[in-house]
Write an enzyme that holds these catalytic residues in place. Sequence first.
Site, PDB file in Angstrom:
ATOM      1  N   CYS A  82      43.543  42.048  32.537  1.00  0.00           N
ATOM      2  CA  CYS A  82      42.191  42.452  32.927  1.00  0.00           C
ATOM      3  C   CYS A  82      41.479  41.323  33.672  1.00  0.00           C
ATOM      4  O   CYS A  82      41.799  41.051  34.827  1.00  0.00           O
ATOM      5  CB  CYS A  82      41.408  42.936  31.706  1.00  0.00           C
ATOM      6  N   HIS A 185      45.061  46.108  28.674  1.00  0.00           N
ATOM      7  CA  HIS A 185      45.010  45.172  27.550  1.00  0.00           C
ATOM      8  C   HIS A 185      46.126  45.451  26.539  1.00  0.00           C
ATOM      9  O   HIS A 185      45.870  46.067  25.498  1.00  0.00           O
ATOM     10  CB  HIS A 185      43.669  45.299  26.825  1.00  0.00           C
ATOM     11  N   GLU A 187      47.297  43.478  24.476  1.00  0.00           N
ATOM     12  CA  GLU A 187      46.982  42.738  23.249  1.00  0.00           C
ATOM     13  C   GLU A 187      46.143  43.565  22.275  1.00  0.00           C
ATOM     14  O   GLU A 187      46.010  43.193  21.099  1.00  0.00           O
ATOM     15  CB  GLU A 187      46.253  41.425  23.589  1.00  0.00           C
TER      16      GLU A 187
END
Length: 205
Positions: A82, A185, A187
């Site tokens: 991002c 994302h 994560e």
Amino acid sequence: MTAQPVVGVLALQGDVREHAAALTECDVRVQPVRRAEELDGVHGIVLPGGESTTMSRLLETFDLLQPLKARIADGLPAYGSCAGMIMLASKVLDGRPDQHQLDGIDMIVRRNAFGRQVDSFEEDLEFTGIDGGPMHAVFIRAPWVESVSPEVEVLATVPDTETAGAAAGRIVAVRQRSVLATAFHPELTGDKRVHRLFTEIVRAS
């Protein structure tokens, strides 16, 4: 690389802990990076999601901008999600005039493209180089890639589905040599496959 590699996570702003947790599960040592001297001991670095203009300003404030840019130019593996993708781009559309770039990937990125169009967005992506089926991707006020040079490998694009709208066909994951970037994302989803891919890049460098 036979020893356990050390992967830095730029720890000035953004979702640092989430990236650190994902990397730890990939059998690497994680080093938060806040000062230029902390770059010396890392074999790769992750630039987390967050706010790209704030991150750019903090890199300059902490005297990290030029050292990090130089290390990446010298071949340090880097991964950005991002805002990290925006930082790694050679050019950004809709960025601030004083925003700095790390020039890690020869691409043009449109900042907050998903923010204007759909704010947040989720989609299953086919991701080149990653096994195990489609990857569920979460985009939060994310960029997308407007164009890439011939040296850049496109790893994922948004499929043309009923919900994709203006995002359909947009490039959202790329790689140039040892630098990797995603507009989404990983994560935040618990899927460690992008982090595993990056740690494989680090080990091979």
